[in-house]
Design a protein around this motif. Structure first.
Motif, mmCIF file in Angstrom:
data_model
loop_
_atom_site.group_PDB
_atom_site.id
_atom_site.type_symbol
_atom_site.label_atom_id
_atom_site.label_comp_id
_atom_site.label_asym_id
_atom_site.label_seq_id
_atom_site.Cartn_x
_atom_site.Cartn_y
_atom_site.Cartn_z
ATOM 1 N N ALA A 1 39.328 -48.234 -27.626
ATOM 2 C CA ALA A 1 37.893 -48.488 -27.779
ATOM 3 C C ALA A 1 37.280 -47.538 -28.800
ATOM 4 C CB ALA A 1 37.193 -48.338 -26.426
ATOM 5 N N ALA A 2 37.746 -46.275 -28.797
ATOM 6 C CA ALA A 2 37.245 -45.314 -29.785
ATOM 7 C C ALA A 2 37.660 -45.721 -31.192
ATOM 8 C CB ALA A 2 37.751 -43.916 -29.458
ATOM 9 N N LEU A 3 38.896 -46.221 -31.346
ATOM 10 C CA LEU A 3 39.343 -46.680 -32.667
ATOM 11 C C LEU A 3 38.523 -47.868 -33.153
ATOM 12 C CD1 LEU A 3 43.249 -46.489 -32.573
ATOM 13 C CD2 LEU A 3 41.644 -45.046 -33.826
ATOM 14 N N GLN A 4 38.213 -48.784 -32.256
ATOM 15 C CA GLN A 4 37.393 -49.926 -32.645
ATOM 16 C C GLN A 4 36.009 -49.468 -33.090
ATOM 17 O OE1 GLN A 4 38.104 -52.815 -33.341
ATOM 18 N NE2 GLN A 4 36.255 -54.067 -33.206
ATOM 19 N N GLU A 5 35.470 -48.453 -32.420
ATOM 20 C CA GLU A 5 34.175 -47.914 -32.828
ATOM 21 C C GLU A 5 34.269 -47.312 -34.226
ATOM 22 O OE1 GLU A 5 31.280 -48.163 -31.477
ATOM 23 O OE2 GLU A 5 30.213 -46.810 -32.857
ATOM 24 N N GLU A 6 35.351 -46.599 -34.517
ATOM 25 C CA GLU A 6 35.543 -46.048 -35.857
ATOM 26 C C GLU A 6 35.601 -47.155 -36.901
ATOM 27 O OE1 GLU A 6 38.643 -42.712 -34.360
ATOM 28 O OE2 GLU A 6 38.425 -42.889 -36.531
ATOM 29 N N ARG A 7 36.298 -48.218 -36.564
ATOM 30 C CA ARG A 7 36.428 -49.321 -37.517
ATOM 31 C C ARG A 7 35.059 -49.962 -37.797
ATOM 32 N NH1 ARG A 7 39.874 -54.911 -36.397
ATOM 33 N NH2 ARG A 7 39.706 -55.779 -38.525
ATOM 34 N N THR B 1 32.053 -48.669 -37.414
ATOM 35 C CA THR B 1 31.171 -47.752 -38.126
ATOM 36 C C THR B 1 31.534 -47.692 -39.604
ATOM 37 O OG1 THR B 1 30.951 -46.433 -36.113
ATOM 38 C CG2 THR B 1 30.259 -45.404 -38.159
ATOM 39 N N ALA B 2 32.849 -47.683 -39.905
ATOM 40 C CA ALA B 2 33.271 -47.707 -41.309
ATOM 41 C C ALA B 2 32.830 -49.000 -41.987
ATOM 42 C CB ALA B 2 34.784 -47.541 -41.397
ATOM 43 N N LEU B 3 32.922 -50.114 -41.270
ATOM 44 C CA LEU B 3 32.468 -51.387 -41.825
ATOM 45 C C LEU B 3 30.970 -51.344 -42.127
ATOM 46 C CD1 LEU B 3 32.836 -54.367 -42.566
ATOM 47 C CD2 LEU B 3 32.517 -54.922 -40.144
ATOM 48 N N GLU B 4 30.187 -50.769 -41.228
ATOM 49 C CA GLU B 4 28.739 -50.670 -41.453
ATOM 50 C C GLU B 4 28.437 -49.793 -42.666
ATOM 51 O OE1 GLU B 4 27.702 -49.226 -37.621
ATOM 52 O OE2 GLU B 4 27.310 -51.212 -36.773
ATOM 53 N N ASP B 5 29.145 -48.661 -42.789
ATOM 54 C CA ASP B 5 28.951 -47.808 -43.967
ATOM 55 C C ASP B 5 29.304 -48.558 -45.245
ATOM 56 O OD1 ASP B 5 30.100 -44.741 -42.359
ATOM 57 O OD2 ASP B 5 28.147 -45.723 -42.370
ATOM 58 N N CYS B 6 30.431 -49.272 -45.208
ATOM 59 C CA CYS B 6 30.864 -50.028 -46.390
ATOM 60 C C CYS B 6 29.847 -51.103 -46.750
ATOM 61 C CB CYS B 6 32.227 -50.648 -46.118
ATOM 62 S SG CYS B 6 32.909 -51.561 -47.513
ATOM 63 N N ALA B 7 29.344 -51.812 -45.739
ATOM 64 C CA ALA B 7 28.351 -52.861 -46.002
ATOM 65 C C ALA B 7 27.080 -52.275 -46.592
ATOM 66 C CB ALA B 7 28.041 -53.609 -44.704
ATOM 67 N N ARG C 1 22.585 -51.378 -35.851
ATOM 68 C CA ARG C 1 22.732 -51.141 -37.291
ATOM 69 C C ARG C 1 23.374 -52.339 -37.968
ATOM 70 N NH1 ARG C 1 26.724 -46.863 -40.335
ATOM 71 N NH2 ARG C 1 25.770 -46.995 -42.413
ATOM 72 N N LEU C 2 24.382 -52.919 -37.330
ATOM 73 C CA LEU C 2 25.032 -54.104 -37.891
ATOM 74 C C LEU C 2 24.022 -55.239 -38.018
ATOM 75 C CD1 LEU C 2 27.704 -55.457 -38.731
ATOM 76 C CD2 LEU C 2 28.034 -56.071 -36.337
#
Length: 858
Positions: free
Chosen positions: A151-157, A159-165, A193-194
């Motif tokens: 679940a923590a890894l999915q959160e990292e993914r 958040t990175a997607l949101e930063d990239c977007a 945020r998404l």
């Protein structure tokens, strides 16, 4: 050998997949890879493989899986699977795991993101996201209970997607993003945020209705599932979409290196965006009721009488520094302490009420009643730069209205809080709880002054003043010295004691004292009890209260050496400029030493040929000598300030177990200091107060929603003024009580929103800073009313977030940080089911054991 976790588990050797065998082996290896280079207890492996219902032979099955994996890994020299009590450790180079590559790319992308290098940020973040081949360890978790680490890894993914977007939206790639964001938003409807990024992309694609629908979908999920309303920033985005704000348009593309930039018409000046603001303030309000006497039916006479009342109220409010609101029917309101505090607002309010009563008198066609109350108000501004609030609310207004109902005609009634704050300078006659106290006299009431505390410390500062005086006498020339210190640090006491010493030991030197009041008027006055002014500044003539008074000092000094003490120059910068001008215009042989006291945030710099003495805090032993024994937990709050120590000694906590409230005089002094700051610095300072420890520019920018570069500059200004100090990890408050006052000025709902933004920002930091989340989740729950149904949802969110942060910290070996996260989750989960709390206790114990602690957890 290469290990890929971001998708189905893969072990690659020489470009070929290595067969691993059954699901138990794969799950064991996957769990060990998530905790690479850390000891994993056998109990944790058993729980990861079979949950809370393991088979009787679970430990034997784990041993078999470990033995089989050792055979697979034995051929790789840099990888080893060791038995380390109480479990196993998989040793390898982190660069062999795709998860490490993902995190390195994310760090690089976020570094460029903070620098607004959008192309670089988008490239690194896209490369990081490209490493994902599906859900992490997708082939394992289908048959297993969900692992918190995944679940923590999915959160990292995400958040990175949101930063990239966000970076790609800044590059104008909204059309390329709509499809991808829509699919993720469908699976994650509660991510605010998404949702905001999706709304912005849709709006820029000309799909305004779809953008608003995305907002309503997210709001429905938040309300129905969590009892929460979307954050203020998402509501703000909805509003600007409805108004089609031009600020939502695509920013102009940047020119690529090596290409010519076409000529363009000059862009119009960019207007500063409006930033609404609200703040809690201590204020004293005067409510004036003017009613026409019976039988007055001439409309022109009524209009003239009410116009005269309004004129008197406006004039006296301006004289005392009050803000006039109204008319509201027969009522007019004068607020003191809004938008700025003067430090004596209760006394000013009573003085204004008495002045209004005197000027209107009794022989008027209108009957006037007046009431004064003191308390907290909420001031709401349409924009932070507005000179006065658009709205004022608070129970203090209702208190005034109730007292007016019992007030005598042409009388002034005040609440008990106003009476105590205004002090003994007025006469009072008691009434009942409804009518309050009646002001009977505006002449000062004689009082016995409190005993003067012992003068301790400041040996070096006194010696420096004597050196400057001797130099002035020897060279017979004017000299300026500024004594700088925060409110209450002892500036006045130092110069008062120095003046006394000069009179006792240098009788040929005349000492005079003057003061610049908060109204900006220079006035002479005796400054310290037992230290009367020797022929004060009034000898200079009737120009004392004007800008001419500094020029008279040289006339006095020509005949007799002179020490002139001028207090509180921070109230009127013009007085300082007058001093500088007059010193240059003095006779060259005039032995004149001017000592000016001021505060560190005063923006005017002293000239190079002047001297400055900065008063540091007193030592704890000196504070005890000034105020007597104090509780040890008070000393860090007092911060070496003698006035603060005396006030805390006078206002002890009601019970020993209660936290000590800030005494009113200290709160007033600190509020005055805050109000002297420009509004942008004050907003940023309140943002810094959100953080328990040091506040970085990036963190304050996140909670205040301002650009990082702007926040960094404002933090630097506050550091230059001595309000903040630079420490490890960012800026810290020089005075702990100032942080409390700044934090208390934020409305409760704004505090909750800012703590939420802080938590979101911290979740993007490296894993070894995850314990910073504890403070913000604790505050969000504490600030939410106990009967609010959202408390349970907040506690559940805190549990989930802190548990994930603890696992992330443990994965990188930061077990002390992990223990703090698990302990915070445990403290905030008092109402959670027993199994949840037992799981948290176990995680906490395991983290403590890994750092060598044996602290029992109950």
């Amino acid at each position: 050998m290469r290990f890929n976790l971001l998708g189905p588990l893969e072990v690659i050797r020489d470009d070929a997949r290595v067969p691993l065998g059954g699901v138990n082996r794969r799950a064991t290896l996957g769990f060990l890879l998530l905790h690479a280079n850390a000891v994993v207890p056998t109990a944790d492996l058993v729980r990861a493989l079979w949950g809370d219902s393991p088979p009787l032979t679970a430990r034997k099955m784990v041993q078999n899986a470990i033995a089989a994996l050792r055979d697979v890994l034995a051929v790789e020299g840099g990888v080893s699977l060791q038995t380390v009590p109480p479990g196993y450790m998989l040793r390898l180079d982190p660069s062999q795991i795709d998860l490490a590559d993902f995190r390195d790319l994310v760090v690089s992308g976020r570094t460029a993101f903070r620098a607004e290098a959008w192309e670089t940020a988008a490239r690194h973040l896209r490369d990081a996201l490209g490493l994902w081949r599906g859900p992490a360890l997708a082939d394992i978790t289908e048959a297993r209970a969900a692992w918190p680490e995944l679940a923590a890894l999915q959160e990292e993914r995400l958040t990175a997607l949101e930063d990239c977007a966000e970076a790609e939206l800044a590059l104008g790639l909204h059309r390329e993003l709509v499809g991808e964001l829509g699919a993720v938003a469908e699976a994650e409807p509660a991510r605010e945020r998404l949702c905001g990024l999706m709304m912005l992309a849709l709006y820029r694609c000309g799909q305004q209705a779809e953008a608003l629908s995305a907002f309503h979908r997210t709001r429905t999920v938040l309300v129905e599932e969590f009892g929460l309303d979307p954050a203020p920033e998402l509501h703000r985005l909805q509003r600007v979409i409805l108004t089609q704000d031009p600020a939502l348009l695509v920013p102009p593309p940047r020119t690529r290196p090596g290409t010519a930039q076409p000529a363009a018409a000059p862009a119009p000046a960019r207007q500063r965006p409006k930033r609404p603001m609200a703040e809690r303030r201590q204020a004293s309000v005067v409510l004036v009721e003017a009613r026409m006497d019976a039988g007055t039916d001439d409309p022109e006479r009524v209009d003239e009488a009410l116009a005269e009342v309004a004129q008197v109220i406006d004039a006296e409010a301006a004289h005392y520094g009050g803000l006039v609101r109204g008319p509201l029917g027969p009522y007019r309101l004068v607020a003191l302490g809004v938008p700025r505090t003067h430090g004596d607002d209760a006394a000013r309010a009573v003085g204004a009420a008495l002045a209004i009563r005197r000027r209107l008198g009794a022989a008027r066609p209108a009957t006037v009643r007046l009431a004064v109350a003191t308390g907290e108000v909420l001031a709401v501004y349409r924009d932070e730069h507005d000179p006065e609030p658009a709205e004022l609310t608070g129970a203090v207004l209702e208190t005034c209205r109730r007292m007016l109902a019992h007030a005598r005609p042409d009388g002034v009634h005040v609440c008990d809080r106003t009476r105590l704050a205004a002090g003994p300078r007025f006469g009072w006659r008691t009434g009942d709880a409804a009518s309050g106290w009646h002001v009977t006299d505006d002449r000062p009431v004689p009082v016995v002054p409190p005993p003067t505390p012992a003068f301790v410390g400041r040996k070096q500062e006194r010696e420096r003043l004597w050196e400057l005086l001797n130099e002035t006498l020897r060279e017979r020339r004017p000299h300026l010295v500024t004594v700088v210190g925060e409110p209450g640090i002892g500036k006045s006491r130092l110069v008062g004691e120095f003046g006394r010493e000069v009179r006792e030991h240098a009788g040929a030197v005349r000492v005079i004292f003057g003061n610049v009041s908060s109204l900006g008027i220079a006035r002479p006055e005796p400054w310290w009890p037992g230290c009367p002014a020797d022929r004060p500044v009034t000898e200079a003539g009737p120009d004392t209260a004007s800008g001419l008074w500094p020029y008279r000092l040289g006339t006095l000094a020509e005949h007799t050496p002179l020490v002139a003490v001028v207090e509180d120059l921070h109230h009127t910068p013009g007085a300082f400029l007058d001093l500088l001008t007059c010193l240059h215009a003095q006779p060259p042989r005039a032995p004149l030493l001017v000592i000016a006291t001021t505060r560190p945030e005063w923006p005017v710099d002293v000239p190079p040929d002047a001297s400055t003495i900065v008063l540091p805090p007193l030592a704890d032993a000196e504070i005890t000598e000034v105020a007597g024994p104090l509780p040890p937990d008070l000393l860090p709050l007092i911060g070496g300030n003698p006035l603060f120590a005396q006030e805390y000694a006078r206002h002890p906590a009601p019970r020993p177990t209660d936290p000590p409230p800030i005494p009113p005089q200290i709160r007033g002094l600190l509020t005055v200091r805050l109000d002297a700051l420009p509004v942008e610095e004050k907003v940023v300072l309140r943002g810094a107060a959100i953080f328990e420890r040091a506040a970085s520019a990036e963190g304050v920018a996140a909670v205040t929603e301002r650009p990082v570069a702007e926040v960094a500059e404002l933090l630097g200004n506050l550091e230059h003024k001595g309000i903040l100090h630079r420490g490890p990890g960012g800026h810290v408050f020089g005075q702990a009580l100032l942080r409390e006052v700044a934090y208390a000025q934020l409305p409760r709902k704004h505090r909750i929103a800012m703590h939420r933004r802080a938590a979101a920002w911290i979740s993007r930091l490296p894993a070894d800073q995850g314990d910073l989340l504890v403070h913000h989740h604790r505050q969000m729950i504490a600030l939410t009313a106990s009967g609010d149904r959202s408390v349970a949802a907040l506690a559940e969110q805190a549990n989930r977030t802190l548990t994930d942060a603890g696992h992330r910290a443990g994965m990188v070996g930061a077990h002390q940080i992990a223990a703090r996260c698990f302990r915070g989750a445990l403290e905030l989960s008092m109402s959670s089911p027993v199994p949840v709390r037992q799981r948290l206790r176990l995680l906490y114990r395991q983290s403590l054991r890994r750092v060598g602690h044996q602290t029992p957890v109950r």
